[in-house]
Motif scaffolding. Structure first.
Motif, PDB file in Angstrom:
ATOM      1  N   VAL A   4      55.466   8.700   6.617  1.00  0.00           N
ATOM      2  CA  VAL A   4      54.107   9.224   6.546  1.00  0.00           C
ATOM      3  C   VAL A   4      53.394   8.915   7.857  1.00  0.00           C
ATOM      4  N   ALA A   5      52.692   9.908   8.364  1.00  0.00           N
ATOM      5  CA  ALA A   5      51.973   9.737   9.628  1.00  0.00           C
ATOM      6  C   ALA A   5      50.480   9.909   9.433  1.00  0.00           C
ATOM      7  N   TYR A   6      49.712   9.190  10.223  1.00  0.00           N
ATOM      8  CA  TYR A   6      48.280   9.460  10.340  1.00  0.00           C
ATOM      9  C   TYR A   6      48.153  10.891  10.870  1.00  0.00           C
ATOM     10  N   ALA A   7      47.287  11.675  10.280  1.00  0.00           N
ATOM     11  CA  ALA A   7      47.220  13.095  10.629  1.00  0.00           C
ATOM     12  C   ALA A   7      46.973  13.321  12.121  1.00  0.00           C
ATOM     13  N   GLY A   8      46.147  12.481  12.718  1.00  0.00           N
ATOM     14  CA  GLY A   8      45.892  12.620  14.149  1.00  0.00           C
ATOM     15  C   GLY A   8      47.138  12.363  14.971  1.00  0.00           C
ATOM     16  N   ALA A   9      47.899  11.326  14.603  1.00  0.00           N
ATOM     17  CA  ALA A   9      49.119  10.994  15.333  1.00  0.00           C
ATOM     18  C   ALA A   9      50.183  12.071  15.169  1.00  0.00           C
ATOM     19  N   ALA A  10      50.195  12.725  14.007  1.00  0.00           N
ATOM     20  CA  ALA A  10      51.177  13.790  13.776  1.00  0.00           C
ATOM     21  C   ALA A  10      50.993  14.924  14.775  1.00  0.00           C
ATOM     22  N   LYS A  11      49.799  15.044  15.334  1.00  0.00           N
ATOM     23  CA  LYS A  11      49.527  16.082  16.326  1.00  0.00           C
ATOM     24  C   LYS A  11      49.692  15.551  17.750  1.00  0.00           C
ATOM     25  N   ALA A  45      53.500  -4.347   1.136  1.00  0.00           N
ATOM     26  CA  ALA A  45      53.635  -3.260   0.165  1.00  0.00           C
ATOM     27  C   ALA A  45      53.076  -1.983   0.766  1.00  0.00           C
ATOM     28  N   ALA A  46      53.379  -0.859   0.112  1.00  0.00           N
ATOM     29  CA  ALA A  46      52.964   0.440   0.628  1.00  0.00           C
ATOM     30  C   ALA A  46      51.448   0.595   0.671  1.00  0.00           C
ATOM     31  N   GLN A  47      50.749  -0.002  -0.288  1.00  0.00           N
ATOM     32  CA  GLN A  47      49.300   0.182  -0.352  1.00  0.00           C
ATOM     33  C   GLN A  47      48.615  -0.246   0.941  1.00  0.00           C
ATOM     34  N   SER A  48      48.928  -1.433   1.419  1.00  0.00           N
ATOM     35  CA  SER A  48      48.285  -1.924   2.640  1.00  0.00           C
ATOM     36  C   SER A  48      48.758  -1.148   3.867  1.00  0.00           C
ATOM     37  N   LEU A  49      50.017  -0.704   3.862  1.00  0.00           N
ATOM     38  CA  LEU A  49      50.505   0.117   4.964  1.00  0.00           C
ATOM     39  C   LEU A  49      49.749   1.449   5.000  1.00  0.00           C
ATOM     40  N   VAL A  64      47.854   2.417  12.463  1.00  0.00           N
ATOM     41  CA  VAL A  64      49.251   2.655  12.809  1.00  0.00           C
ATOM     42  C   VAL A  64      49.490   4.164  12.769  1.00  0.00           C
ATOM     43  N   ASP A  65      50.570   4.597  13.413  1.00  0.00           N
ATOM     44  CA  ASP A  65      50.854   6.028  13.531  1.00  0.00           C
ATOM     45  C   ASP A  65      51.763   6.554  12.437  1.00  0.00           C
ATOM     46  N   VAL A  66      52.747   5.767  12.023  1.00  0.00           N
ATOM     47  CA  VAL A  66      53.747   6.255  11.075  1.00  0.00           C
ATOM     48  C   VAL A  66      54.348   5.076  10.334  1.00  0.00           C
ATOM     49  N   GLY A  67      54.811   5.313   9.113  1.00  0.00           N
ATOM     50  CA  GLY A  67      55.449   4.257   8.328  1.00  0.00           C
ATOM     51  C   GLY A  67      56.120   4.853   7.104  1.00  0.00           C
TER      52      GLY A  67
END
Length: 321
Positions: free
Chosen positions: A223-230, A72-76, A85-88
């Motif tokens: 959605v990306a982890y903010a660090g990975a987005a950079k 489910a989205a919550q655990s992701l 993880v970087d993105v999902g």
């Protein structure tokens, strides 16, 4: 809103991935392209991974994709927020819920369900013998969903539409697998969920009490982890482009998509095909109109007391193209 969980284990960063089905890796290596390295992608059951494998769009990618599976989205989103993880891909409601909780995440891409949205793509379902045919029939009853999910959002929106308070039903926050078992044993009265879970439950005799189509626009976000987005902007941009091509391919290859979906998830082929037909999506821009539409999602959670909504909505979006 009443929170009466039957089973709600805490998840550490490591356990979030292990409990969601373990770690899977796909080497998507090849020549050409400017981006290289490793992109860690979170996959909800029956979504991105099966689609991209079926479409073959990762063939020749100049970087490696490491997949992690989540029910489910919550655990992701927990894994994204921790940088595991970087993105999902997740629905709009769980994204807003996690963002307002302070998670260091941003939406980098968006997609919408191709109209018309099929019945049962999002729904509150009840057992075969239930007398419930509306949200009013479920007042005082126990409805399961994952906290902050699109199922949770559906319950709140349906209650609002019926002029009922958020605590008119008893929410039971469970994982999809626990919700399914609880519905079958009678431990809960209803389950607010989404494909592929709705498709499987309906095939086993469950019935729709509240259809989600009037209450959700079907928006989803990469959605990306903010660090990975950079730091991984080039990889994410390439991945989103390949995902866009996969979405277009799936529109005319439902049977091929279903075959891979069945293999990846273990779903019977007929249920996988029904899921594929309900999962038609297309890429849409993250523009002012889309962001404005998300205000209703945020307001619904806020009015129910589920979030404080202290972070500016516009700052949740950082498109990568």
């Amino acid at each position: 809103m009443s929170d009466t969980p039957i089973h709600h284990p805490s998840l550490t960063r490591r356990h979030a991935i292990q409990a969601a089905g373990g770690f899977l890796a796909l080497a998507a290596c090849g020549r050409g392209g400017a981006a290289s390295g490793t992109l860690r992608v979170g996959n909800q059951r029956g979504t991105t991974k099966a689609l991209m494998l079926a479409a073959g769009v990762l063939d020749g990618a100049p970087y490696r994709v490491e997949w992690s599976e989540f029910p489910a989205a919550q655990s992701l989103l927990e894994a994204l927020g921790s940088g595991a993880v970087d993105v999902g891909l997740v629905g709009d409601a769980p994204f807003q819920f996690a963002y307002q909780a302070g998670s260091p995440i941003v939406a980098v891409g968006a997609m919408a369900v191709v109209p018309p949205t099929p019945e049962g793509a999002l729904a509150i379902i009840v057992p075969r013998g239930s007398a419930a045919h509306s949200i009013r029939d479920l007042v005082g009853k126990r409805i399961a969903s994952t906290r902050g999910s699109i199922g949770h959002y559906l319950v709140l929106r349906a209650l609002q539409h019926a002029d009922l308070p958020a605590d008119a039903v008893h929410m039971v926050f469970l994982s999809p697998s626990d919700s399914q078992a609880a519905l079958q044993t009678g431990a809960i009265d209803a389950w607010a969920t989404w494909t592929p879970y709705t498709v499987a439950a309906l095939a086993q005799g469950a019935r729709i009490a509240v259809d989600g189509r009037p209450y959700s626009n079907g928006a989803g976000f990469d959605v990306a982890y903010a660090g990975a987005a950079k730091t991984k902007r080039a990889l994410i941009a390439d991945f989103l482009g390949r995902e866009t091509r996969a979405l277009a391919w799936a529109a005319s290859h439902a049977d091929d998509y279903a075959a891979v979906l069945a293999r990846e998830t273990g779903l019977p082929l007929a249920i996988a095909r029904a899921t594929a037909l309900r999962n038609g999506r297309q890429r849409v821009p993250i523009d002012a109109g889309l962001i404005t539409a998300q205000q209703q999602v945020l307001d619904t959670f806020r009015q129910a007391g589920e979030v404080k909504a202290v972070r500016p909505l516009a700052q949740a979006f950082a498109p990568i193209t």
